[in-house]
Design an enzyme around this catalytic site. Structure first.
Site, short mmCIF file in Angstrom:
data_model
loop_
_atom_site.label_atom_id
_atom_site.label_comp_id
_atom_site.label_asym_id
_atom_site.label_seq_id
_atom_site.Cartn_x
_atom_site.Cartn_y
_atom_site.Cartn_z
N GLY A 114 0.81 -1.21 0.00
CA GLY A 114 0.00 0.00 0.00
C GLY A 114 0.84 1.26 0.00
O GLY A 114 0.55 2.24 -0.70
N ALA A 124 7.00 -5.28 -3.49
CA ALA A 124 6.79 -3.90 -3.07
C ALA A 124 8.08 -3.12 -2.86
O ALA A 124 8.21 -1.97 -3.32
CB ALA A 124 5.95 -3.87 -1.79
N LYS A 159 -1.05 -17.66 -7.98
CA LYS A 159 0.42 -17.77 -7.98
C LYS A 159 0.97 -17.85 -6.57
O LYS A 159 2.06 -18.39 -6.36
CB LYS A 159 1.03 -16.61 -8.77
CG LYS A 159 0.67 -15.21 -8.26
CD LYS A 159 1.66 -14.67 -7.27
CE LYS A 159 1.20 -13.33 -6.73
NZ LYS A 159 2.17 -12.72 -5.81
N LYS A 185 -0.02 -10.61 7.12
CA LYS A 185 -0.50 -11.95 6.84
C LYS A 185 -0.05 -12.45 5.47
O LYS A 185 0.00 -11.71 4.51
CB LYS A 185 -2.04 -11.99 6.89
CG LYS A 185 -2.64 -11.52 8.20
CD LYS A 185 -2.21 -12.38 9.37
CE LYS A 185 -2.85 -13.75 9.36
NZ LYS A 185 -2.49 -14.55 10.55
N GLN A 193 -0.74 -14.53 2.11
CA GLN A 193 -1.93 -14.81 1.33
C GLN A 193 -1.95 -16.24 0.80
O GLN A 193 -3.01 -16.82 0.57
CB GLN A 193 -2.03 -13.83 0.17
CG GLN A 193 -2.09 -12.36 0.60
CD GLN A 193 -3.23 -12.07 1.53
OE1 GLN A 193 -4.39 -12.30 1.21
NE2 GLN A 193 -2.93 -11.54 2.71
#
Length: 344
Positions: free
Chosen positions: A15, A153, A204, A295, A297
């Site tokens: 984010g 990121a 993926k 967390k 995914q």
């Protein structure tokens, strides 16, 4: 034409990287976008101070993206409802298990005619396939495009060249979204195959968990390549079954093969899954130790996909997806992955 107002829902690692990118891009397109970008921050106390205050004063997310400056036109807002008020484009960058709750909180506030872009890689936990974008569409009565790609990121935040894919079935809005995300270091392509783009982004992560298990077992490049190939094969098969618009060309966009490769070599799902094998610790423990409580995914998506496959009675056709689920949730030994994949 009035300018689009932007809100980023989420301020974690990805984010914050998106905030840097979008904050920069709105200044490049002043005829399209309002200069101020709001970013909803789940309030935390960091070194005795509110995280939102730190971001607004230092223009840095010191907890989730330290060492990277966020443009000063990005304003951290700890109140979720306030952050989305009057916004025309909502960019979703939160863990997928929190989307329902977030939608419920803002559904009576979201501006009529607003649109969403989901950067969330996951599925809803239901017996039938349910996309995160579909949840956002239903709950907010808004169109929802998706952004997926080979985008670690920290590398994007450091402006290392990468690509991404926007899946948007509305051609005109696809062009607006491309202007919002495309940058010299972040090449964006738009395709009208949103469901496949979103499914690739979720699936993926399951393959990346398998790749991490392989690394944890100390296996070499041949084995890992085989796992990636089998994983890609299961991704294509799953997408073709559940998406009526599925196009083969989409798998060769950044959201497909490229994202699969980078996640299986450099992503958090791979890294933590390797540690799962080497340390014997649980995923919950490793998330705290290695991700600061963020967390994973991959394991959750494996569970969601398994439920869909079981509901259809076709789990036997997806040995990699199913074995990853069994290792994560059923105390199955990691060695079962190779045993199950080598069966003719």
């Amino acid at each position: 034409m009035s300018l689009y107002r932007i809100t980023i829902i989420g301020s974690g690692n990805w984010g914050s990287a998106i905030a840097k990118l979008v904050g920069y891009n709105v200044t490049r397109h002043p005829s399209l976008f309002h200069n101020e970008v709001k970013m909803w921050v789940f309030e935390e106390i960091v070194n005795g101070r509110k995280l939102s205050d730190i971001i607004n004063e230092t223009h840095e997310n010191v907890k989730y993206l330290p060492g990277v400056k966020i443009p000063s036109n990005v304003v951290a807002e700890p109140d979720l409802v306030t952050s989305v008020t009057d916004s025309d484009i909502l960019i979703w960058v939160i863990p997928h298990q929190f989307v329902q709750r977030t939608c419920s909180t803002i559904k009576n506030t979201v501006k009529k005619g607003a649109v969403s872009v989901s950067c969330i890689k996951g599925l809803q936990d239901k017996a039938e396939l349910a996309l995160i974008s579909a949840l956002i569409k239903t709950e907010l009565n808004t169109d929802c495009a998706v952004l997926m790609g080979a985008n670690i990121a920290n590398e994007v935040a450091k402006e290392e060249f990468s690509e991404s894919t926007i899946g948007c079935d509305n051609e005109a809005m696809g062009k607006v979204f491309r202007n919002l995300f495309h940058a010299p270091y972040f090449r964006v392509n738009t395709v009208q195959d949103a469901t496949t783009v979103e499914l690739c982004g979720a699936l993926k992560n399951i393959v990346a968990v398998a790749a991490g298990f392989i690394d944890g077992l100390g296996m070499g490049g041949n084995t890992k390549a085989a796992v990636i190939r089998i994983g890609m094969q299961e991704m294509i098969k799953f997408c073709s079954l559940f998406s009526s618009t599925c196009k083969e060309s989409t798998f060769f966009e950044s959201c497909g093969l490229a994202d699969l490769i980078t996640t299986c070599y450099g992503g958090r799902n791979r890294k933590v899954s390797e540690a799962f094998v080497r340390t014997g610790k649980s995923f919950d423990e490793l998330e705290v130790e290695m991700l600061g409580g963020q967390k994973l995914q991959g394991p959750m998506t494996a569970k969601e996909v398994y439920n869909v496959l079981e509901g259809r009675g076709i789990s036997g056709e997806y040995p990699l997806f199913v074995t990853v689920y069994q290792i994560c949730y059923c105390n199955t030994g990691v060695e079962a992955l190779l045993a199950n994949l080598s069966v003719d």
